[in-house]
Design a protein around this motif. Structure first.
Motif, PDB file in Angstrom:
ATOM      1  N   PHE A   2       9.426 -60.047  36.750  1.00 22.65           N
ATOM      2  CA  PHE A   2      10.357 -60.729  37.648  1.00 22.65           C
ATOM      3  C   PHE A   2      10.797 -62.077  37.093  1.00 22.65           C
ATOM      4  CE2 PHE A   2       7.160 -58.413  40.259  1.00 22.65           C
ATOM      5  CZ  PHE A   2       7.983 -57.373  40.680  1.00 22.65           C
ATOM      6  N   GLU A   3      12.009 -62.491  37.512  1.00 22.00           N
ATOM      7  CA  GLU A   3      12.560 -63.785  37.123  1.00 22.00           C
ATOM      8  C   GLU A   3      12.182 -64.867  38.127  1.00 22.00           C
ATOM      9  OE1 GLU A   3      16.782 -64.083  36.802  1.00 22.00           O
ATOM     10  OE2 GLU A   3      16.876 -63.062  34.874  1.00 22.00           O
ATOM     11  N   GLU A  59       4.669 -63.437  44.137  1.00 18.76           N
ATOM     12  CA  GLU A  59       5.156 -64.513  45.013  1.00 18.76           C
ATOM     13  C   GLU A  59       6.436 -65.194  44.522  1.00 18.76           C
ATOM     14  OE1 GLU A  59       2.867 -68.475  43.658  1.00 18.76           O
ATOM     15  OE2 GLU A  59       1.506 -66.916  44.374  1.00 18.76           O
ATOM     16  N   ASN A  60       7.221 -65.656  45.507  1.00 19.36           N
ATOM     17  CA  ASN A  60       8.409 -66.481  45.238  1.00 19.36           C
ATOM     18  C   ASN A  60       9.405 -65.819  44.289  1.00 19.36           C
ATOM     19  OD1 ASN A  60       8.012 -68.769  46.899  1.00 19.36           O
ATOM     20  ND2 ASN A  60       6.588 -69.678  45.443  1.00 19.36           N
ATOM     21  N   THR A  61       9.511 -64.496  44.377  1.00 19.92           N
ATOM     22  CA  THR A  61      10.536 -63.768  43.617  1.00 19.92           C
ATOM     23  C   THR A  61      11.535 -63.164  44.603  1.00 19.92           C
ATOM     24  OG1 THR A  61       9.233 -61.715  43.669  1.00 19.92           O
ATOM     25  CG2 THR A  61       8.927 -63.163  41.757  1.00 19.92           C
ATOM     26  N   LEU A  62      12.723 -62.872  44.127  1.00 20.59           N
ATOM     27  CA  LEU A  62      13.718 -62.240  44.996  1.00 20.59           C
ATOM     28  C   LEU A  62      13.192 -60.918  45.534  1.00 20.59           C
ATOM     29  CD1 LEU A  62      17.058 -62.938  43.064  1.00 20.59           C
ATOM     30  CD2 LEU A  62      16.069 -64.235  44.977  1.00 20.59           C
ATOM     31  N   GLU A  63      12.445 -60.208  44.695  1.00 15.29           N
ATOM     32  CA  GLU A  63      11.883 -58.922  45.116  1.00 15.29           C
ATOM     33  C   GLU A  63      10.853 -59.102  46.237  1.00 15.29           C
ATOM     34  OE1 GLU A  63      13.601 -58.511  41.044  1.00 15.29           O
ATOM     35  OE2 GLU A  63      12.324 -60.006  42.009  1.00 15.29           O
ATOM     36  N   LEU A 117      13.551 -71.380  31.860  1.00 16.91           N
ATOM     37  CA  LEU A 117      12.771 -70.731  32.930  1.00 16.91           C
ATOM     38  C   LEU A 117      13.205 -69.288  33.141  1.00 16.91           C
ATOM     39  CD1 LEU A 117      12.667 -73.697  35.470  1.00 16.91           C
ATOM     40  CD2 LEU A 117      10.714 -72.778  34.202  1.00 16.91           C
ATOM     41  N   LYS A 118      14.505 -69.035  33.026  1.00 19.18           N
ATOM     42  CA  LYS A 118      15.017 -67.678  33.248  1.00 19.18           C
ATOM     43  C   LYS A 118      14.550 -66.692  32.174  1.00 19.18           C
ATOM     44  CE  LYS A 118      17.513 -67.693  37.066  1.00 19.18           C
ATOM     45  NZ  LYS A 118      17.134 -66.807  38.186  1.00 19.18           N
ATOM     46  N   LYS A 119      14.121 -67.209  31.022  1.00 21.12           N
ATOM     47  CA  LYS A 119      13.618 -66.332  29.957  1.00 21.12           C
ATOM     48  C   LYS A 119      12.179 -65.893  30.213  1.00 21.12           C
ATOM     49  CE  LYS A 119      16.618 -68.399  26.470  1.00 21.12           C
ATOM     50  NZ  LYS A 119      16.688 -69.511  25.501  1.00 21.12           N
ATOM     51  N   ARG A 179       0.115 -70.200  35.193  1.00 20.25           N
ATOM     52  CA  ARG A 179      -0.605 -69.178  35.969  1.00 20.25           C
ATOM     53  C   ARG A 179       0.252 -67.950  36.238  1.00 20.25           C
ATOM     54  NH1 ARG A 179      -1.082 -67.837  41.617  1.00 20.25           N
ATOM     55  NH2 ARG A 179       0.389 -69.499  42.124  1.00 20.25           N
ATOM     56  N   MET A 180       1.525 -68.170  36.531  1.00 21.30           N
ATOM     57  CA  MET A 180       2.345 -67.085  37.061  1.00 21.30           C
ATOM     58  C   MET A 180       3.249 -66.400  36.034  1.00 21.30           C
ATOM     59  SD  MET A 180       1.711 -66.420  40.193  1.00 21.30           S
ATOM     60  CE  MET A 180       3.113 -65.346  40.448  1.00 21.30           C
ATOM     61  N   THR A 181       3.435 -67.000  34.858  1.00 24.54           N
ATOM     62  CA  THR A 181       4.390 -66.419  33.902  1.00 24.54           C
ATOM     63  C   THR A 181       3.756 -66.215  32.532  1.00 24.54           C
ATOM     64  OG1 THR A 181       5.295 -68.427  32.849  1.00 24.54           O
ATOM     65  CG2 THR A 181       6.144 -67.862  35.046  1.00 24.54           C
ATOM     66  N   ASN A 182       4.577 -65.672  31.622  1.00 20.61           N
ATOM     67  CA  ASN A 182       4.141 -65.485  30.236  1.00 20.61           C
ATOM     68  C   ASN A 182       4.442 -66.716  29.388  1.00 20.61           C
ATOM     69  OD1 ASN A 182       6.890 -65.181  30.421  1.00 20.61           O
ATOM     70  ND2 ASN A 182       7.029 -63.519  28.924  1.00 20.61           N
ATOM     71  N   GLY A 183       4.759 -67.850  30.026  1.00 23.84           N
ATOM     72  CA  GLY A 183       5.039 -69.087  29.305  1.00 23.84           C
ATOM     73  C   GLY A 183       4.038 -70.171  29.656  1.00 23.84           C
TER      74      GLY A 183
END
Length: 226
Positions: free
Chosen positions: A80-81, A16-20, A71-73, A55-59
């Motif tokens: 996905f970014e 969700e909410n990615t450019l892809e 956030l971009k990292k 929930r959505m990232t590795n951070g």
């Protein structure tokens, strides 16, 4: 004709909410794309649903306390970014309209300013956007900033409340959860001149039932089912 609106892009197919995910929704022929925005610590508008990245990232951490470079990292689903709202606008590029949900606090003014920039400098129109929120304060701020931006009131609990807010805000649409719809409240909304876009509808039987009503759009994780 009921409009096909991709929920956070095409959430059922791509994170969700990615450019892809937005590109996948475009590939599936959507009329509109719904996405969520927050302001990050360095001031940019970023497209993300949750108030934390856990929930959505590795951070970990609250999205408004992290800078854009931090956030971009991070990676969503290891691949996905997190995009900025500007990156999302540039990708979608008027191929469909965009429903910007003001999710985070203090998102109204910067969202208005970015929309105004795309209208005044890039040949977009106000019809390319709907701004929605569950937070009336953010919608009030949007309306105070620019009366031309089309507003939608989101509701999970009550169509009546959505209509009340819509009346106060001179809104364009109401966006209720699909389970709240009745013949009576649809009739009331239509009598008042509001568009009705419902969320989040993924099952074929629900889609068929809703398409029998006089509604304007369906927000779905699987927009190709519409």
């Amino acid at each position: 004709m009921v409009q096909k609106i991709g929920h956070r892009g095409a959430k059922g197919y791509v994170a969700e909410n990615t450019l892809e995910s937005f590109q996948k929704a475009l590939d599936l022929g959507v009329n509109g794309i719904e996405l969520d925005v927050h302001v990050c610590a360095s001031g940019e508008l970023v497209v993300f649903h949750d108030f934390t990245v856990d929930r959505m990232t590795n951070g970990t951490g609250e999205i408004h306390k992290l800078t854009l470079s931090e956030l971009k990292k991070l990676k969503i689903a290891d691949a996905f970014e997190i995009p900025t709202l500007e990156e999302a606008f540039d990708l979608i590029n008027r191929k469909c309209w965009i429903n910007v949900e003001l999710k985070g606090h203090e998102t109204a003014e910067p969202t208005c300013k970015l929309i105004e920039k795309y209208v005044s400098e890039k040949g977009w129109t106000y019809e390319d956007f709907i701004v929605s929120s569950f937070q009336k304060e953010e919608l009030d701020r949007t309306r105070a900033h620019n009366t031309e931006i089309r507003l939608a009131t989101l509701s999970q609990a009550s169509v009546e409340q959505a209509l009340e807010w819509a009346d106060e805000l001179s809104a364009y649409a109401i966006h209720p959860h699909f389970s709240l719809l009745t013949d009576d409240n649809i009739h009331e909304a239509k009598k008042k001149g509001y568009k009705i876009n419902v969320w989040t509808v993924n099952h074929y039987e629900d889609i068929q039932r809703l398409e029998a009503h006089i509604i304007d759009g369906i927000i779905s994780d699987f927009p190709d089912r519409l």
